[in-house]
Enzyme design. Structure first.
Site, short mmCIF file in Angstrom:
data_model
loop_
_atom_site.label_atom_id
_atom_site.label_comp_id
_atom_site.label_asym_id
_atom_site.label_seq_id
_atom_site.Cartn_x
_atom_site.Cartn_y
_atom_site.Cartn_z
N THR A 1 2.59 -5.40 2.55
CA THR A 1 2.40 -4.02 2.09
C THR A 1 2.22 -3.07 3.27
OG1 THR A 1 1.39 -4.68 0.01
CG2 THR A 1 0.89 -2.48 0.78
N ASP B 1 7.80 -2.79 -2.50
CA ASP B 1 7.44 -2.98 -1.10
C ASP B 1 8.03 -4.23 -0.46
OD1 ASP B 1 5.68 -4.59 -2.58
OD2 ASP B 1 3.95 -4.20 -1.27
N HIS B 2 8.12 -5.32 -1.24
CA HIS B 2 8.64 -6.57 -0.68
C HIS B 2 8.88 -7.55 -1.82
CE1 HIS B 2 4.54 -7.94 -1.32
NE2 HIS B 2 4.12 -6.92 -0.58
N GLU C 1 4.22 -2.67 -6.49
CA GLU C 1 3.83 -3.87 -5.77
C GLU C 1 4.77 -5.04 -6.07
OE1 GLU C 1 1.61 -4.38 -3.34
OE2 GLU C 1 2.37 -6.42 -3.33
N HIS D 1 1.04 -8.59 -8.35
CA HIS D 1 0.84 -9.24 -7.05
C HIS D 1 0.64 -10.72 -7.29
CE1 HIS D 1 -0.89 -10.30 -3.19
NE2 HIS D 1 -0.53 -9.11 -2.72
C1 GP9 Z 1 -4.06 -4.95 -1.10
C2 GP9 Z 1 -2.61 -4.79 -1.43
C3 GP9 Z 1 -1.83 -6.07 -1.27
O1 GP9 Z 1 -4.79 -3.80 -0.99
O2 GP9 Z 1 -2.03 -3.69 -0.90
O3 GP9 Z 1 -1.19 -6.22 -0.06
P1 GP9 Z 1 -0.07 -7.36 0.15
O4 GP9 Z 1 -0.72 -8.69 -0.07
O5 GP9 Z 1 1.02 -7.12 -0.86
O6 GP9 Z 1 0.42 -7.17 1.52
MN MN Z 2 2.49 -5.71 -1.30
#
Ligand code: GP9
Ligand code: MN
Length: 685
Positions: free
Chosen positions: A305, A481-482, A261, A422
Site C-alpha cells: 500500500t 493498489d496491488h 484495497e 485485505h
Molecule cells: C494498513 C493498510 C494495509 O493500514 O493500508 O497495507 P498493505 O498490507 O496492503 O500494504
Molecule cells: Mn494494500
C-alpha cells in the site's frame, strides 16, 4: 518476622540476586507500560506471549554489562542503566500520548522540523503517574543506601557475566524467530513501529531505529546537489506534452482518490455463479463519463500500500526493499500531490483511513507530503464488530468519513483508503451475501466476497456523494493498489481465469489493477494505453490544469500522445504493448508467447530494459539521497511539516475556523444540514 524476611531475602545480597531483582522489576514495569500506555494490539497467544517476554532478553543484555565490573561500580552501573532505560520508556510514553507512535531518532535529530509538532508543552501532557517508571529505581537506591540490601563486593566471575550475555543473545534470536514466523518481513518490510515494539520490545526497536536512521543519514550525506543533474536530464528527455483535449478540463473540482484495497482488474465484470462480483464498480467503469484504463499495472514491491501511495502522490517509485514511507517519509523533502494542490490551486487536503496512524509511518509521511488533515482511527467511533483485520469495515468507514468530508472547505483533495478487502479476506457472516469461488484454495476463495463487500461500500458512498451535491463538482478517481491474490496460488489463479495453466506472462497480466477517473462531462471510455501507478500524478495534474512542467515526476500523463508505454515493474521486469520481459524471458504481449529474439528485436527490448533500469535507479537516487531538498519547482514552497497536527481537537478546531472563514464546505452549501448517509451495514442497525 524480620529475621524470617532477612533469611528469605538473603539472596538479594549477592550480586546475581540483586541483578535478577533489578531485571525482574524492570521487566514488570515495562510490561505495565505496554499494557497501560501503548496500544500495541497483541492478538492471539503468540503475540501475547511475545509481548510478555520481550522486555527480558534486551534487559539481560544491557543490564548484564554491569556484571563485567567490580564491586560497588557494578551496582551503580546497574542503576545508571536503569535510569537511561526508564527514561527511554518515559519519553516514549509522552510521545505516544501525542502521536500514537514511538519516538524515532530521525524525529529527535530533526527536532526543529518535526519536534515542534509536540503540539502541547511537555508539562501539559505529562501525568504524575508517568513517573512510576522510576519508582523501582528509587526503592532500590533506598534499600542500598539503608543497607537493607548489602552490596556484594566479592569478585564476580567473568565467565558468569559472559554466560548472561550469551543467554540474552540466544533469547533474542529465539524471540525474533517466533516473531518473524508470526509476521514475516517484520524488519525487512518495516510496517509499523508498534509492530516492532509488540514483537521485539522497546530496546530492540531503539536499536533497529538507530540502524535505519544511520543508514538513511549516510545515503543522504553522500548525496549532493549535482546528483540532480542526471535526474533533470532524464526527465527533460522524457517529458511529454499534455493532451489538449483533456488539459485543465476538470479545473477547480474536488478530487476524491478512492483506494480500493487489494483490488485487481480481473474483478471488473467478473461473475461468480452468473452474478457480478462488483456491480457498482462495473457501472462506474463503464459509465460514459468515466475514463477507464484496462492496461494499468500495479508497480509495488514490499511496501505494498505504501508503495502505491508513494507512486500515486509523488510519481516516485517505492524502493526495491522495505517501504520508502517508513524509512524516508519523516525526514525527506517531498513535492507531493497534497502540497502541490494546496499551494497551487488552494485545495484543502485530507486523508482518511480506518487504521492506526502509525501504520506505514503515515502519521509522519503525510506531513511531509503536505496533508492538512489525516482522519485515522481516533476520529472514528469504534464499537465491537465495527472492525476486521487492520481496521474499520469499509461501509462503516465511508459512512463515518462523510461527516468530515462535509466540513472540508472546497475545493478539496480527499484520499480514502479502504481496508476490508485485505488478506486474509475475513468477513463475518452478517456481511457476507456473495458466494465464494470454489477453487479449493482457502486464501483465494473468499477474495470475491470481501471484494463484493467493498463494492457495496463504494456504491453506498457514490449514492451519498450524489445526495450531498458532491458528485457533480468532483473528479472521482478509483484505483486498486496491488494484487489480492499472490503468485503463490497458481492453480487457483488458473481456475479463476478459466485456464488450464498460468504462465509467468499470465501472472504479469494478473498484476493489472483498475484505474478510473470519473467527472461530470468528462469524455470517458476505455483507454488501452499501457501505464501504471507512477503515471497517476501527472495525469491528474493535467486534468486539473495544474502546472507541472518542472516537477520531479517519473510518470507520464496517461492521456498524453506519444507517451512511453513501457511499464516498469519494481524488480526490473516490464511490459509494453509489444514486448514483455518477465524473469529473463521475453514474451510477445499480443499473443503471450515466449519469443526467441531476432537481432532487431533484441535491440528494441534492450532499449526498453535500459529505460526501465534508468528510471528505477534515478527514482531511487532521489529518495535515498533526499535530492528534492536541492531542487524546488517554480511556484512551490518547501512544505513546513510543523504546521500540521493530526490530533483530533486542534484539527476539529481548524476545520470549524476554516468553515467560518471560507464558507465553502458542503455542509455550509447545504445550509448546515448534514446529508443522511444510507448504508445497510448490519452493525449500524
Ligand atoms: C494498513 C493498510 C494495509 O493500514 O493500508 O497495507 P498493505 O498490507 O496492503 O500494504
Ligand atoms: Mn494494500
Amino acid at each position: 518476622m524480620a529475621n524470617f524476611f532477612k533469611r528469605r531475602m538473603s539472596w538479594v545480597n549477592t550480586r546475581m540476586g540483586f541483578f535478577l531483582l533489578t531485571i525482574g522489576l524492570f521487566w514488570v514495569k515495562t510490561y505495565i507500560a505496554y499494557q497501560t500506555e501503548f496500544t500495541l494490539g497483541a492478538k492471539g497467544s503468540v503475540q501475547q506471549f511475545l509481548l510478555l517476554i520481550n522486555p527480558l532478553p534486551a534487559a539481560l543484555l544491557v543490564f548484564g554489562i554491569a556484571l563485567y565490573f567490580r564491586g560497588r561500580l557494578a551496582y551503580w552501573l546497574m542503576m545508571i542503566i536503569n535510569v537511561l532505560e526508564s527514561t527511554w520508556i518515559f519519553a516514549n510514553i509522552l510521545y505516544y500520548r501525542e502521536f500514537s507512535d514511538f519516538l524515532s531518532f530521525g524525529i529527535m535529530k530533526g527536532s526543529s522540523d518535526v519536534g515542534n509538532n509536540l503540539g502541547k508543552s511537555l508539562a501539559q501532557i505529562t501525568h504524575v503517574y508517568d513517573f512510576f517508571v522510576y519508582v523501582d529505581i528509587i526503592v532500590l537506591i533506598i534499600l542500598l543506601v539503608t543497607h537493607v540490601i548489602r552490596i556484594d563486593a566479592r569478585p564476580f566471575k567473568r565467565r558468569y557475566a559472559f554466560s548472561i550475555t550469551v543467554l540474552s543473545f540466544g533469547l533474542m534470536f529465539a524471540e525474533f524467530g517466533m516473531a518473524n514466523a508470526d509476521r514475516s518481513g517484520l524488519l525487512t518490510r518495516t510496517f509499523d513501529n508498534n509492530y516492532i515494539v509488540k514483537y521485539l520490545g522497546l530496546n530492540e526497536y531503539a536499536a533497529f531505529n538507530a540502524y535505519q536512521t544511520q543508514k538513511e543519514s549516510a545515503t543522504r550525506a553522500s548525496a549532493n546537489a549535482s546528483d540532480m543533474k542526471s535526474v533533470l536530464k532524464y526527465l527533460k528527455q522524457n517529458r511529454v506534452s499534455p493532451n489538449v483535449s483533456y488539459y485543465g478540463k476538470e479545473k477547480g473540482k474536488n478530487v476524491f482518490v478512492i483506494h480500493l484495497e487489494s483490488f485487481q482488474q480481473f474483478l471488473i465484470d467478473y461473475k461468480v455463479n452468473g452474478k457480478e462480483v462488483t456491480p457498482n464498480l462495473n457501472k462506474f467503469y463503464h459509465n460514459q463519463n468515466t475514463l477507464s484504463f484496462d492496461n494499468f499495472y500495479n508497480q509495488v514491491a514490499q511496501g505494498k500500500t505504501s508503495d502505491a501511495e508513494m507512486m500515486l502522490e509523488n510519481s516516485l517509485f517505492g524502493l526495491p526493499q522495505g517501504s520508502a514511507m517508513t524509512t524516508y517519509g519523516t525526514q525527506n523533502t517531498f513535492q507531493a500531490a497534497p502540497a502541490i494542490l494546496s499551494q497551487q490551486a488552494g485545495y484543502t487536503t485530507a486523508a482518511f483511513h480506518g487504521d492506526v496512524p502509525s501504520f506505514w509511518n503515515r502519521d509522519n509521511t503525510y506531513k511531509s507530503w503536505g496533508y492538512q488533515y489525516f482522519f485515522s482511527s481516533s476520529y472514528y467511533t469504534e464499537k465491537s464488530g465495527y472492525s476486521v483485520g487492520y481496521g474499520l469495515k469499509d461501509k462503516i468507514f465511508f459512512k463515518q468519513s462523510a461527516k468530515y468530508i462535509e466540513q472540508l472547505p472546497q475545493p478539496f483533495y480527499a484520499k480514502l483508503i479502504t481496508l476490508t478487502n485485505h488478506y486474509p479476506y475475513e468477513l463475518d457472516k452478517k456481511n457476507t451475501d456473495f458466494p465464494a469461488t470454489k477453487t479449493g484454495d482457502k486464501t483465494v476463495d473468499p477474495y470475491v466476497q470481501t471484494a463484493h463487500y467493498l463494492d457495496q461500500a463504494f456504491g453506498e458512498f457514490m449514492t451519498y456523494l450524489k445526495k450531498a451535491g458532491l458528485y457533480k463538482n468532483s473528479m472521482i478517481v478509483a484505483y486498486g493498489d496491488h494484487y489480492g491474490i499472490s503468485n503463490n496460488h497458481r492453480p487457483a489463479i488458473a481456475q479463476l481465469l478459466g485456464k488450464s495453466k498460468v504462465t509467468n506472462f499470465d501472472l504479469a497480466q494478473f498484476q493489472k489493477v483498475p484505474f478510473m477517473i470519473h467527472a461530470a462531462g468528462l469524455k470517458g471510455g476505455i483507454n488501452h494505453t499501457y501505464g501504471g501507478e507512477i503515471d497517476v500524478l501527472p495525469t491528474l495534474l493535467d486534468l486539473l490544469g495544474v502546472k507541472n512542467t518542472d516537477t520531479i515526476q517519473f510518470g507520464q500523463d496517461l492521456l498524453a500522445k506519444n507517451r512511453n508505454q513501457t511499464v516498469a515493474f519494481r524488480n526490473g521486469n516490464f511490459i509494453s504493448p509489444t514486448y514483455a520481459k518477465i524473469g529473463g524471458t521475453v514474451y510477445d504481449t499480443r499473443t503471450g508467447k515466449a519469443l526467441s529474439l531476432t537481432t532487431a528485436q533484441k535491440k528494441t527490448v534492450d532499449k526498453m530494459q535500459n529505460h526501465v533500469t534508468t528510471e528505477l535507479s534515478l527514482s531511487d537516487r532521489v529518495i535515498y539521497g533526499d535530492l528534492l531538498r536541492f531542487y524546488t519547482p517554480k511556484d512551490f514552497t518547501k512544505v513546513d511539516k510543523s504546521s500540521f497536527t493530526y490530533k483530533y481537537k486542534p484539527a476539529m478546531e481548524k476545520l470549524a475556523e476554516a468553515e467560518k472563514k471560507e464558507k465553502t464546505s458542503a455542509l455550509v452549501k447545504n445550509k448546515g444540514k448534514e446529508t443522511t448517509y444510507k448504508t445497510d451495514a448490519p452493525e449500524l442497525k
